[in-house]
Design a protein around this motif. Structure first.
Motif, PDB file in Angstrom:
ATOM      1  N   VAL A  77      -4.103  17.290  -2.649  1.00 61.40           N
ATOM      2  CA  VAL A  77      -3.068  18.208  -3.124  1.00 61.40           C
ATOM      3  C   VAL A  77      -1.690  17.618  -2.848  1.00 61.40           C
ATOM      4  O   VAL A  77      -1.283  17.470  -1.694  1.00 61.40           O
ATOM      5  CB  VAL A  77      -3.204  19.582  -2.445  1.00 61.40           C
ATOM      6  CG1 VAL A  77      -2.145  20.544  -2.977  1.00 61.40           C
ATOM      7  CG2 VAL A  77      -4.603  20.136  -2.657  1.00 61.40           C
ATOM      8  N   LEU A  78      -1.007  17.237  -3.899  1.00 58.31           N
ATOM      9  CA  LEU A  78       0.296  16.565  -3.759  1.00 58.31           C
ATOM     10  C   LEU A  78       1.398  17.420  -4.382  1.00 58.31           C
ATOM     11  O   LEU A  78       1.119  18.267  -5.224  1.00 58.31           O
ATOM     12  CB  LEU A  78       0.238  15.206  -4.472  1.00 58.31           C
ATOM     13  CG  LEU A  78      -0.784  14.222  -3.923  1.00 58.31           C
ATOM     14  CD1 LEU A  78      -0.874  12.995  -4.821  1.00 58.31           C
ATOM     15  CD2 LEU A  78      -0.428  13.807  -2.498  1.00 58.31           C
ATOM     16  N   PRO A  79       2.641  17.189  -4.010  1.00 55.74           N
ATOM     17  CA  PRO A  79       3.744  17.961  -4.598  1.00 55.74           C
ATOM     18  C   PRO A  79       3.786  17.851  -6.117  1.00 55.74           C
ATOM     19  O   PRO A  79       4.169  18.793  -6.801  1.00 55.74           O
ATOM     20  CB  PRO A  79       4.998  17.304  -3.980  1.00 55.74           C
ATOM     21  CG  PRO A  79       4.527  16.664  -2.735  1.00 55.74           C
ATOM     22  CD  PRO A  79       3.102  16.263  -2.963  1.00 55.74           C
ATOM     23  N   GLY A  80       3.368  16.703  -6.662  1.00 54.14           N
ATOM     24  CA  GLY A  80       3.480  16.494  -8.107  1.00 54.14           C
ATOM     25  C   GLY A  80       2.188  16.779  -8.845  1.00 54.14           C
ATOM     26  O   GLY A  80       2.070  16.437 -10.021  1.00 54.14           O
ATOM     27  N   GLY A  81       1.185  17.328  -8.192  1.00 54.78           N
ATOM     28  CA  GLY A  81      -0.074  17.593  -8.885  1.00 54.78           C
ATOM     29  C   GLY A  81      -1.271  17.383  -7.974  1.00 54.78           C
ATOM     30  O   GLY A  81      -1.138  17.284  -6.750  1.00 54.78           O
ATOM     31  N   ARG A  82      -2.443  17.300  -8.617  1.00 55.71           N
ATOM     32  CA  ARG A  82      -3.679  17.121  -7.854  1.00 55.71           C
ATOM     33  C   ARG A  82      -4.416  15.890  -8.343  1.00 55.71           C
ATOM     34  O   ARG A  82      -4.392  15.573  -9.537  1.00 55.71           O
ATOM     35  CB  ARG A  82      -4.572  18.358  -8.026  1.00 55.71           C
ATOM     36  CG  ARG A  82      -4.058  19.560  -7.226  1.00 55.71           C
ATOM     37  CD  ARG A  82      -4.803  20.819  -7.602  1.00 55.71           C
ATOM     38  NE  ARG A  82      -4.682  21.815  -6.539  1.00 55.71           N
ATOM     39  CZ  ARG A  82      -5.676  22.193  -5.751  1.00 55.71           C
ATOM     40  NH1 ARG A  82      -6.891  21.674  -5.900  1.00 55.71           N
ATOM     41  NH2 ARG A  82      -5.483  23.090  -4.793  1.00 55.71           N
ATOM     42  N   VAL A  83      -5.081  15.204  -7.409  1.00 49.09           N
ATOM     43  CA  VAL A  83      -5.792  13.975  -7.758  1.00 49.09           C
ATOM     44  C   VAL A  83      -7.184  14.042  -7.149  1.00 49.09           C
ATOM     45  O   VAL A  83      -7.321  14.256  -5.948  1.00 49.09           O
ATOM     46  CB  VAL A  83      -5.067  12.731  -7.207  1.00 49.09           C
ATOM     47  CG1 VAL A  83      -5.804  11.463  -7.587  1.00 49.09           C
ATOM     48  CG2 VAL A  83      -3.637  12.692  -7.705  1.00 49.09           C
ATOM     49  N   PRO A  84      -8.215  13.891  -7.974  1.00 54.05           N
ATOM     50  CA  PRO A  84      -9.567  13.927  -7.410  1.00 54.05           C
ATOM     51  C   PRO A  84      -9.840  12.741  -6.494  1.00 54.05           C
ATOM     52  O   PRO A  84      -9.403  11.615  -6.770  1.00 54.05           O
ATOM     53  CB  PRO A  84     -10.485  13.876  -8.647  1.00 54.05           C
ATOM     54  CG  PRO A  84      -9.622  13.520  -9.794  1.00 54.05           C
ATOM     55  CD  PRO A  84      -8.193  13.698  -9.426  1.00 54.05           C
ATOM     56  N   ASP A 132     -14.574  16.785   0.600  1.00 51.05           N
ATOM     57  CA  ASP A 132     -14.316  17.983  -0.179  1.00 51.05           C
ATOM     58  C   ASP A 132     -13.085  18.724   0.297  1.00 51.05           C
ATOM     59  O   ASP A 132     -12.290  19.218  -0.488  1.00 51.05           O
ATOM     60  CB  ASP A 132     -15.533  18.921  -0.097  1.00 51.05           C
ATOM     61  CG  ASP A 132     -16.257  18.955  -1.432  1.00 51.05           C
ATOM     62  OD1 ASP A 132     -15.854  18.171  -2.327  1.00 51.05           O
ATOM     63  OD2 ASP A 132     -17.198  19.739  -1.565  1.00 51.05           O
ATOM     64  N   ALA A 133     -12.954  18.795   1.614  1.00 49.13           N
ATOM     65  CA  ALA A 133     -11.820  19.527   2.167  1.00 49.13           C
ATOM     66  C   ALA A 133     -11.384  18.899   3.480  1.00 49.13           C
ATOM     67  O   ALA A 133     -12.198  18.435   4.276  1.00 49.13           O
ATOM     68  CB  ALA A 133     -12.198  20.991   2.395  1.00 49.13           C
ATOM     69  N   ALA A 156       0.840  -1.205   0.000  1.00 44.31           N
ATOM     70  CA  ALA A 156       0.000   0.000   0.000  1.00 44.31           C
ATOM     71  C   ALA A 156       0.867   1.243   0.000  1.00 44.31           C
ATOM     72  O   ALA A 156       1.899   1.292   0.658  1.00 44.31           O
ATOM     73  CB  ALA A 156      -0.922  -0.003   1.216  1.00 44.31           C
ATOM     74  N   ASN A 157       0.438   2.252  -0.769  1.00 45.84           N
ATOM     75  CA  ASN A 157       1.036   3.573  -0.649  1.00 45.84           C
ATOM     76  C   ASN A 157       0.181   4.349   0.336  1.00 45.84           C
ATOM     77  O   ASN A 157      -1.046   4.450   0.166  1.00 45.84           O
ATOM     78  CB  ASN A 157       0.997   4.305  -1.996  1.00 45.84           C
ATOM     79  CG  ASN A 157       1.914   3.640  -3.013  1.00 45.84           C
ATOM     80  OD1 ASN A 157       3.115   3.552  -2.810  1.00 45.84           O
ATOM     81  ND2 ASN A 157       1.329   3.144  -4.100  1.00 45.84           N
ATOM     82  N   ILE A 158       0.785   4.849   1.386  1.00 43.61           N
ATOM     83  CA  ILE A 158       0.044   5.662   2.339  1.00 43.61           C
ATOM     84  C   ILE A 158       0.489   7.121   2.130  1.00 43.61           C
ATOM     85  O   ILE A 158       1.664   7.443   2.311  1.00 43.61           O
ATOM     86  CB  ILE A 158       0.318   5.232   3.786  1.00 43.61           C
ATOM     87  CG1 ILE A 158       0.042   3.741   3.983  1.00 43.61           C
ATOM     88  CG2 ILE A 158      -0.476   6.091   4.761  1.00 43.61           C
ATOM     89  CD1 ILE A 158      -1.400   3.341   3.934  1.00 43.61           C
ATOM     90  N   ILE A 159      -0.438   7.934   1.710  1.00 40.52           N
ATOM     91  CA  ILE A 159      -0.106   9.318   1.377  1.00 40.52           C
ATOM     92  C   ILE A 159      -0.786  10.259   2.369  1.00 40.52           C
ATOM     93  O   ILE A 159      -1.995  10.170   2.585  1.00 40.52           O
ATOM     94  CB  ILE A 159      -0.609   9.667  -0.043  1.00 40.52           C
ATOM     95  CG1 ILE A 159      -0.046   8.662  -1.058  1.00 40.52           C
ATOM     96  CG2 ILE A 159      -0.208  11.091  -0.420  1.00 40.52           C
ATOM     97  CD1 ILE A 159      -0.788   8.670  -2.376  1.00 40.52           C
ATOM     98  N   GLU A 160      -0.011  11.134   2.969  1.00 42.94           N
ATOM     99  CA  GLU A 160      -0.601  12.154   3.828  1.00 42.94           C
ATOM    100  C   GLU A 160      -0.580  13.479   3.071  1.00 42.94           C
ATOM    101  O   GLU A 160       0.482  13.921   2.637  1.00 42.94           O
ATOM    102  CB  GLU A 160       0.187  12.266   5.132  1.00 42.94           C
ATOM    103  CG  GLU A 160      -0.040  11.073   6.043  1.00 42.94           C
ATOM    104  CD  GLU A 160       0.785  11.143   7.308  1.00 42.94           C
ATOM    105  OE1 GLU A 160       1.088  12.265   7.753  1.00 42.94           O
ATOM    106  OE2 GLU A 160       1.116  10.069   7.838  1.00 42.94           O
ATOM    107  N   ALA A 161      -1.754  14.064   2.915  1.00 41.01           N
ATOM    108  CA  ALA A 161      -1.840  15.324   2.151  1.00 41.01           C
ATOM    109  C   ALA A 161      -3.160  16.020   2.465  1.00 41.01           C
ATOM    110  O   ALA A 161      -4.116  15.359   2.872  1.00 41.01           O
ATOM    111  CB  ALA A 161      -1.750  15.019   0.659  1.00 41.01           C
ATOM    112  N   PRO A 162      -3.227  17.337   2.264  1.00 39.43           N
ATOM    113  CA  PRO A 162      -4.512  18.023   2.458  1.00 39.43           C
ATOM    114  C   PRO A 162      -5.448  17.803   1.262  1.00 39.43           C
ATOM    115  O   PRO A 162      -4.985  17.471   0.166  1.00 39.43           O
ATOM    116  CB  PRO A 162      -4.103  19.502   2.561  1.00 39.43           C
ATOM    117  CG  PRO A 162      -2.790  19.583   1.869  1.00 39.43           C
ATOM    118  CD  PRO A 162      -2.131  18.242   1.965  1.00 39.43           C
ATOM    119  N   ILE A 163      -6.754  17.948   1.520  1.00 38.74           N
ATOM    120  CA  ILE A 163      -7.722  17.882   0.422  1.00 38.74           C
ATOM    121  C   ILE A 163      -8.317  19.272   0.250  1.00 38.74           C
ATOM    122  O   ILE A 163      -8.737  19.908   1.218  1.00 38.74           O
ATOM    123  CB  ILE A 163      -8.847  16.870   0.737  1.00 38.74           C
ATOM    124  CG1 ILE A 163      -8.264  15.458   0.851  1.00 38.74           C
ATOM    125  CG2 ILE A 163      -9.930  16.898  -0.345  1.00 38.74           C
ATOM    126  CD1 ILE A 163      -9.298  14.419   1.227  1.00 38.74           C
TER     127      ILE A 163
END
Lengths: 261, 353
Positions: free
Chosen positions: B259-266, B271-272, B246-253
């Motif tokens: 919202v990731l360093p390399g772009g945005r993913v829906p 929503d937030a 598994a990739n575990i990603i911590e990021a704001p929505i």
């Protein structure tokens, strides 16, 4: 070349040490079958001393054998189930009990004998009977039985075997009889031989406990050394050797077989 | 498969915990229902309490007071293992070296007083079932690891137990054999249709064998579910990482996008969020054109695994992302790649620890 010399030296040294130990035993045995020890073997070889020992001390020899077998019976009936219970149960209490059982290993036989005398000396008929000696021998040999059985338990993973048999519906005594004892047989056998050997040779404790009517072989030996001519004492030693050596050899053999498995 | 007969008891483990004499808590109070003929797998790293739970069901450990173990509604908590009619396969197999293969298998039947001829028939049946033909008179120390494992299984099943308990039965075997026996074991469990509890630390075993999996951690149950539920919708970060990759990603929505360093993913569902923890399985991420994809990164390394390749991509998220790509794709380290992640493949995990 240097290796060769080193090997020869080591070999000679080993021979020397072995001789240091074996020669007295050999001399003693030779003395037992010599007509007159002070004139040496040229005086002739005879079995008369052995016959004389048998006449004088047959009672002590038989008593020793009976006591050794009795001790074996008690240590088997008590020691093997005790080892099973201690091992399977585990925990602090089991370890404490094991320590207590093992204590006689560290305490001089004389001290054990004294304790037994102080405690049971008042019970006259017990004090005067063979059972008193037997009790002493059981106390002295029990740790050897329990220890050697527990040692084999550790190598055969008795806990799993016990749980395996239990899962199939076996109550504790069936597990003990069907699974534990057969698989611990080498340890039980080793323990048995040790118990018999130790009981046959035990002197310290028995010397304190014995009465003129309850003498064992080693006590008789001391008696003959003190009061008989050297040839008789030696012939007695010879009989002791004949009894004990096969047991020691068997012990060694079983030990080696156990290791090679 | 529909013709399968159901065997064994329905089990209930109620409020069972285990605190050892020295005060260590091996198992927090747990409650579980196990349906008749279900295979339940207890999965977790060593020391997670799975074996303790199994041993409580077996009757080899007593639960802390208040805990109960019920077989078909009957309270057996106070009964020792020999009165519970369980079949148990131990990690060490616990086969009796003083008995032949046939005597091992027949021992439980002998204890039950089954006449010799019936016993022999039942033993023969199990020898056939577990492919042990010709080995009946062998001694245990003359058997291979796989054969021993099958004898242990046959012995446990012979007594027609209420429940079959398996404690890491394949762990002692080498990898290739383990995989083959896993398949055999699976077929056998389905054929027998018996209630079974299977303890393992191997997630592949758990997925293949379990009707349901109980993932355990530090003496507590982390999640209970079918293999698919556990894999696709892990309840928390531990389950996600323990079961599969598994990739575990911590990021704001922000406005429905991670919202990731390399772009945005829906993402779907939220929503937030100031800080979301999202799980993405490597096989759900697809390589795309770096120029047009919403998310892009740099290939860090490529690990070719034959049937597929695992590509590690850095700079896309705060952590390097593992991406499983088909074995025909040609990328190399340092190359710029785009990544596309379907919203359904992103699972938001609850914040914890």
């Amino acid at each position: 070349m240097r290796n060769r010399i080193l090997f020869t030296l080591q070999f000679l040294f080993t021979l020397l040490v072995a001789a240091f130990l074996a020669v007295p035993a050999g001399l003693s045995i030779a003395a037992g079958v010599t007509v007159n020890y002070f004139r040496g073997l040229q005086s002739g070889v005879t079995l008369q001393w052995v016959a004389q020992v048998w006449d004088l001390y047959a009672g002590t020899i038989l008593a020793s054998i009976m006591i050794a077998l009795g001790t074996l019976a008690v240590t088997l009936v008590v020691g093997v189930p005790a080892a099973y219970a201690l091992y399977v149960r585990g925990g602090r209490l089991a370890r404490l009990v094991e320590e207590i059982i093992t204590l006689p290993l560290a305490i001089p036989g004389l001290a054990i004998a004294l304790a037994l005398l102080l405690t049971y000396g008042g019970f006259g008929s017990f004090r005067r009977s063979w059972l008193f000696i037997l009790a002493g021998h059981v106390v002295f040999t029990m740790p050897f039985m329990v220890r050697s059985v527990m040692a084999v338990f550790a190598t055969i993973d008795v806990k799993s075997l016990d749980e395996g048999a239990a899962s199939l519906g076996a109550p504790p005594w069936r597990r003990f009889v069907d699974v534990i004892v057969p698989n611990a047989a080498p340890g039980i056998l080793a323990g048995s031989l040790m118990v018999v050997t130790l009981s046959l040779g035990e002197f310290n404790l028995t010397w304190m406990l014995h009465t003129p009517l309850t003498k064992t072989l080693p006590v008789g030996l001391a008696d003959s050394y003190a009061s008989m001519r050297l040839e008789v004492a030696s012939a007695y030693t010879l009989i002791f050797f004949v009894l004990i050596i096969p047991l020691l050899v068997a012990m060694q053999w079983i030990g080696e077989r156990g290791q090679s498995r | 498969m529909n013709m399968m007969t159901r065997h064994g008891a329905a089990l209930k483990v109620e409020n069972c915990g285990k605190t050892f004499a020295d005060g260590t808590c091996a198992l927090a109070r747990a409650t579980l229902d196990i349906a008749q003929s279900e295979t339940l797998v207890l999965l977790g790293p060593s020391g997670c309490g799975k074996t303790t739970l199994l041993r409580i069901v077996a009757g080899l450990e007593t639960p802390d007071s208040g805990g109960r173990v019920l077989f078909d509604g009957k309270d057996l908590t106070r009964q020792p293992i020999e009165k519970r009619n369980v079949g148990m396969v131990f990690q060490s197999y616990a086969l009796f070296p003083n008995m032949s293969v046939a005597d091992n298998i027949g021992y439980g039947l002998k204890l039950r007083g089954l006449p010799k001829t019936e016993r022999a028939a039942r033993v023969a049946e199990l020898v056939a079932l577990t492919n042990l033909g010709g080995l009946e008179d062998r001694r245990i120390d003359q058997l291979s690891g796989g054969q021993r494992q099958r004898v242990a299984l046959a012995r446990a099943v012979a007594i027609r137990p209420s429940v079959l308990l398996l404690d890491e039965p394949l762990t002692a075997l080498d990898a290739a054999l383990r995989e083959r026996l896993r398949g055999e074991l699976n077929d056998l469990l389905r054929k027998l249709g018996i209630t079974a509890i299977y303890v393992t630390h191997d997630q592949a075993e758990a997925m293949e064998l379990g009707d349901r999996i109980v993932v355990m951690r530090k003496g507590a149950i982390a999640q209970v579910g079918t293999p698919r539920e556990i894999y696709f919708t892990p309840a928390n970060r531990f389950v996600a990482e323990f079961v599969g990759a598994a990739n575990i990603i911590e990021a704001p929505i922000e406005s429905g996008e991670l919202v990731l360093p390399g772009g945005r993913v829906p993402v779907s569902g939220r929503d937030a969020m100031s800080r979301a923890v999202a799980m993405v399985r490597p096989e759900t991420i697809m390589l795309a054109d770096a120029a047009t994809a919403g998310l892009a990164g740099t290939v860090d390394s490529v690990r070719f695994a034959g049937d597929r390749q695992r590509i590690i991509v850095r700079d896309a998220a705060s952590v390097p992302l593992a991406v499983d790509a088909p074995n025909t794709v040609n990328v190399s380290a340092g190359e710029r790649v785009g990544l596309s992640i379907p919203p359904a493949a992103i699972r938001l995990l609850p914040e914890e620890d």
